[in-house]
Design a protein around this motif. Structure first.
Motif, PDB file in Angstrom:
ATOM      1  N   GLU A 255      -4.209   4.147   7.666  1.00  0.00           N
ATOM      2  CA  GLU A 255      -5.353   5.009   8.290  1.00  0.00           C
ATOM      3  C   GLU A 255      -5.368   6.174   7.540  1.00  0.00           C
ATOM      4  O   GLU A 255      -4.360   7.055   7.256  1.00  0.00           O
ATOM      5  N   TYR A 256      -6.693   6.457   7.118  1.00  0.00           N
ATOM      6  CA  TYR A 256      -6.780   7.732   6.568  1.00  0.00           C
ATOM      7  C   TYR A 256      -7.571   8.968   7.412  1.00  0.00           C
ATOM      8  O   TYR A 256      -8.111   8.572   8.298  1.00  0.00           O
ATOM      9  N   GLN A 257      -6.663   9.889   7.385  1.00  0.00           N
ATOM     10  CA  GLN A 257      -7.075  11.215   8.237  1.00  0.00           C
ATOM     11  C   GLN A 257      -7.528  12.429   7.346  1.00  0.00           C
ATOM     12  O   GLN A 257      -6.598  12.634   6.478  1.00  0.00           O
ATOM     13  N   PRO A 258      -8.594  12.730   7.538  1.00  0.00           N
ATOM     14  CA  PRO A 258      -9.000  13.856   6.548  1.00  0.00           C
ATOM     15  C   PRO A 258      -7.986  15.055   6.595  1.00  0.00           C
ATOM     16  O   PRO A 258      -7.773  15.584   7.868  1.00  0.00           O
TER      17      PRO A 258
ATOM     18  N   LEU B 132       0.739  -1.093  -0.200  1.00  0.00           N
ATOM     19  CA  LEU B 132      -0.086   0.174  -0.176  1.00  0.00           C
ATOM     20  C   LEU B 132       0.725   1.304   0.179  1.00  0.00           C
ATOM     21  O   LEU B 132       1.760   1.556   1.035  1.00  0.00           O
ATOM     22  N   GLN B 133       0.718   1.946  -1.011  1.00  0.00           N
ATOM     23  CA  GLN B 133       1.358   3.153  -1.253  1.00  0.00           C
ATOM     24  C   GLN B 133       1.019   4.476  -0.440  1.00  0.00           C
ATOM     25  O   GLN B 133       1.416   5.153   0.293  1.00  0.00           O
ATOM     26  N   SER B 134      -0.232   4.603  -0.769  1.00  0.00           N
ATOM     27  CA  SER B 134      -0.785   5.980   0.154  1.00  0.00           C
ATOM     28  C   SER B 134      -2.515   5.938  -0.208  1.00  0.00           C
ATOM     29  O   SER B 134      -3.109   5.268  -0.725  1.00  0.00           O
ATOM     30  N   VAL B 135      -3.063   6.863   0.791  1.00  0.00           N
ATOM     31  CA  VAL B 135      -4.409   6.829   0.568  1.00  0.00           C
ATOM     32  C   VAL B 135      -4.475   8.513   1.143  1.00  0.00           C
ATOM     33  O   VAL B 135      -4.277   9.032   2.026  1.00  0.00           O
ATOM     34  N   SER B 136      -4.913   9.002  -0.105  1.00  0.00           N
ATOM     35  CA  SER B 136      -4.817  10.626  -0.077  1.00  0.00           C
ATOM     36  C   SER B 136      -6.188  11.071  -0.775  1.00  0.00           C
ATOM     37  O   SER B 136      -7.169  10.606  -1.422  1.00  0.00           O
ATOM     38  N   TRP B 137      -6.250  12.445  -0.410  1.00  0.00           N
ATOM     39  CA  TRP B 137      -7.280  13.350  -1.110  1.00  0.00           C
ATOM     40  C   TRP B 137      -6.973  13.971  -2.221  1.00  0.00           C
ATOM     41  O   TRP B 137      -5.859  14.737  -2.241  1.00  0.00           O
ATOM     42  N   ASN B 138      -7.678  13.847  -3.266  1.00  0.00           N
ATOM     43  CA  ASN B 138      -6.918  14.576  -4.556  1.00  0.00           C
ATOM     44  C   ASN B 138      -7.783  15.786  -4.906  1.00  0.00           C
ATOM     45  O   ASN B 138      -7.747  16.390  -6.095  1.00  0.00           O
TER      46      ASN B 138
END
Length: 221
Positions: free
Chosen positions: A174-177, A104-110
């Motif tokens: 973990e995704y944090q806004p 898993l590389q990233s969990v981000s807001w685009n």
């Protein structure tokens, strides 16, 4: 023997040669005497039509690694590239073995949605599963990213690789806004509130005008 006549000596020598024949060797030629019992071989044969010749490969170069990036989206399997071009792939698990977990590389807001990105493991993969909370989505084996929509709260995002033998262990993040998504959300909320206030203001102005007209009509009467 010295007192014997010369002819008698010659006759004795000829008689001895008849009982013990010596092979004739041409003097000074260096050629061995011919012996019919010895096998002779002819080495001057033509090998151009022989089917037993070993073909030596002309291409002695070292095979190159396949142009395969485990993080690249929409690309063929490395095994397919190797079969078509003869390149080399990094060793991987067999199709009848459970795959290794993806990286898993990233969990981000685009800017409008949450996107998760991962890299394929060195395993045979048929599908990926992405889970957010209790929601689970399936993606094809050539995918390396997934759009998760809007997530306005803290959440755990996990990716799992799968094949016919089963699923891999989870690879989670973990995704944090982020702070960049909060102003957009606040702007949308503020815009909606501003529109409601504007509508209320227009309604109040209309009522105010109607009330003034009624008062002016009463004064004239």
């Amino acid at each position: 023997m010295r007192n014997q006549p010369l002819p008698f000596v010659i006759v004795c020598l000829l008689s001895i040669r008849g009982h013990c024949p010596l092979p004739f060797t041409p003097a000074g030629t260096g050629i061995p005497p011919y012996d019919p019992d010895l096998a002779t071989f002819d080495y001057n044969y033509d090998t151009s039509t022989s089917s037993d010749l070993i073909k030596v490969p002309t291409n002695t170069g070292i095979p190159k690694r396949c142009d395969y990036d485990p993080c690249r989206e929409k690309q063929p399997r490395c095994e397919e590239l190797a079969a078509s071009s003869g390149c080399l792939c990094q060793g991987s698990t067999l199709p009848n073995e459970r795959p290794e977990p993806p990286k898993l590389q990233s969990v981000s807001w685009n800017g409008s949605e949450v996107v998760v990105q991962w890299c394929a493991p060195n395993s045979f993969i048929t599908a990926y599963f992405v889970t957010v909370g209790g929601e689970k989505k399936m993606f094809e084996e050539d995918h390396r990213s997934a759009v998760l929509g809007q997530i306005d709260h803290k959440a755990e995002v996990c990716v799992v690789a799968a094949n016919e033998a089963g699923e891999s262990n989870k690879s989670c993040m973990e995704y944090q806004p982020s702070s960049s998504s909060l102003p957009l959300t606040a702007g949308l909320i503020g815009g909606a509130l501003g529109l409601l206030l504007l509508i209320l203001l227009v309604v109040l102005l209309c009522r105010r005008r109607r009330q003034k007209r009624k008062e002016a009509m009463h004064v004239h009467t």
